[in-house]
Design an enzyme around this catalytic site. Structure first.
Site, PDB file in Angstrom:
ATOM      1  N   LYS A   1      -4.165   8.239   3.217  1.00  0.00           N
ATOM      2  CA  LYS A   1      -3.091   7.311   3.576  1.00  0.00           C
ATOM      3  C   LYS A   1      -1.842   8.167   3.780  1.00  0.00           C
ATOM      4  CE  LYS A   1      -0.221   3.525   2.173  1.00  0.00           C
ATOM      5  NZ  LYS A   1       0.639   3.132   1.056  1.00  0.00           N
TER       6      LYS A   1
ATOM      7  N   GLY B   1       7.587  -2.393  -2.469  1.00  0.00           N
ATOM      8  CA  GLY B   1       7.971  -2.938  -3.762  1.00  0.00           C
ATOM      9  C   GLY B   1       9.027  -4.012  -3.723  1.00  0.00           C
TER      10      GLY B   1
ATOM     11  N   ALA C   1       2.723  -3.007   2.094  1.00  0.00           N
ATOM     12  CA  ALA C   1       4.072  -3.050   1.498  1.00  0.00           C
ATOM     13  C   ALA C   1       4.785  -4.372   1.733  1.00  0.00           C
ATOM     14  CB  ALA C   1       4.957  -1.907   1.988  1.00  0.00           C
ATOM     15  N   GLY C   2       5.429  -4.844   0.667  1.00  0.00           N
ATOM     16  CA  GLY C   2       6.311  -6.000   0.740  1.00  0.00           C
ATOM     17  C   GLY C   2       5.700  -7.327   0.370  1.00  0.00           C
TER      18      GLY C   2
ATOM     19  N   ASN D   1       0.095  -3.383  -4.233  1.00  0.00           N
ATOM     20  CA  ASN D   1       0.212  -2.710  -5.523  1.00  0.00           C
ATOM     21  C   ASN D   1       1.219  -3.427  -6.415  1.00  0.00           C
ATOM     22  OD1 ASN D   1       0.891   0.737  -6.636  1.00  0.00           O
ATOM     23  ND2 ASN D   1       0.275  -1.043  -7.776  1.00  0.00           N
ATOM     24  N   SER D   2       2.507  -3.338  -6.063  1.00  0.00           N
ATOM     25  CA  SER D   2       3.576  -3.838  -6.932  1.00  0.00           C
ATOM     26  C   SER D   2       3.417  -5.307  -7.284  1.00  0.00           C
ATOM     27  CB  SER D   2       4.942  -3.623  -6.268  1.00  0.00           C
ATOM     28  OG  SER D   2       5.184  -2.255  -6.045  1.00  0.00           O
TER      29      SER D   2
END
Length: 265
Positions: free
Chosen positions: A106, A167, A193-194, A215-216
């Site tokens: 990645k 995040g 992301a986001g 993830n976050s």
């Protein structure tokens, strides 16, 4: 109705369309249970975290790499040279973990420390070099349709446009550009992301994305284990909705019980 198939990346097939990260969890136990609840098959690992020994060795030992496919990432790299070096280290880590044929990376090149936005020029440069070194490159990019197409043309195996900054939990802020990328792409599009809640993961899949990376939103949820399950459901629901095909939008109402051939005596 469209027919479903497995997610295909770099000659490998994956049943799950949800990729997950390994950072920000309160403990390795919570991380492992969350990974299991997502039913994901692809797990990202920050090579620099392992290189700097920030619980990295413990992470490699904790995860059963017979169950998960490692996706080393170049998080923390600010230019193409750094990213190439870290990608090579990541490939070695995958081999040490028993995945001898794993050439996945990645690709993240992020010089912007405040908003963590990717550098398009350095990303394109690094991607071309890594492809020539036989890497399966999954580049993290802004939602830029032109860049996405150029990355496809040089041989990237996917493109990974951001929904919003890493995040931030702001969801999908550029639906128009993401839709264009999906429409124009002949390789998988993974929204990265986001995403903050399952409805946003579902929305990405409803647009026709081939997968999402989260993830976050899981790791920082009040209950990561429940959120991991919820994200799994959201991705599956969105995929099913995309395959089913949504109703066309209309300006006027259309009664669901039309009065046709009904006689009232």
């Amino acid at each position: 109705m469209k027919e479903d198939s497995c997610l295909q990346i770099g000659g490998k097939s994956f049943s799950s369309r949800l990729m997950v990260g390994t950072g920000k969890y309160t403990s390795s136990e919570v991380m492992l249970e969350s990974l299991a609840n997502t039913e994901s098959e692809i797990v990202t690992v920050a090579v620099r975290r392992i290189q700097n020994n920030q619980n990295g060795e413990n992470l490699l030992e904790k995860i059963d790499w017979k169950k998960f496919w490692m996706l080393p990432n170049t998080a923390g790299c600010t230019n193409s040279d750094e990213a190439i070096r870290i990608a090579i280290l990541g490939r070695e880590l995958a081999k040490l973990s028993g995945q001898e044929e794993n050439n996945f990376v990645k690709l993240e090149v992020i010089p912007d420390k405040k908003y963590l936005l990717p550098d398009p020029i350095e990303t394109l440069k690094a991607a071309e070099i890594l492809i020539n070194k036989d890497f399966i490159v999954l580049p993290y990019i802004n939602a830029d349709p032109i860049l996405a197409k150029k990355l496809e043309e040089i041989g990237c195996s996917t493109v990974m446009p951001l929904g919003s900054p890493i995040g931030s939990g702001q969801g999908l802020l550029n639906l128009s550009n993401i839709s264009i990328i999906i429409e124009n792409s002949n390789i998988p599009v993974i929204i990265d992301a986001g995403i903050g809640v399952p409805s946003e993961a579902s929305q990405a899949m409803e647009l026709g994305a081939d997968g999402v990376l989260i993830n976050s939103a899981i790791a920082l949820a009040k209950n990561p284990l429940k959120m991991a399950k919820a994200m799994n459901y959201g991705v599956k629901a969105g995929r099913e909705a995309f395959l089913a095909g949504r109703i066309e939008k209309q300006k006027l109402a259309n009664a669901s019980s039309p009065e046709i051939n009904i006689s009232i005596k």
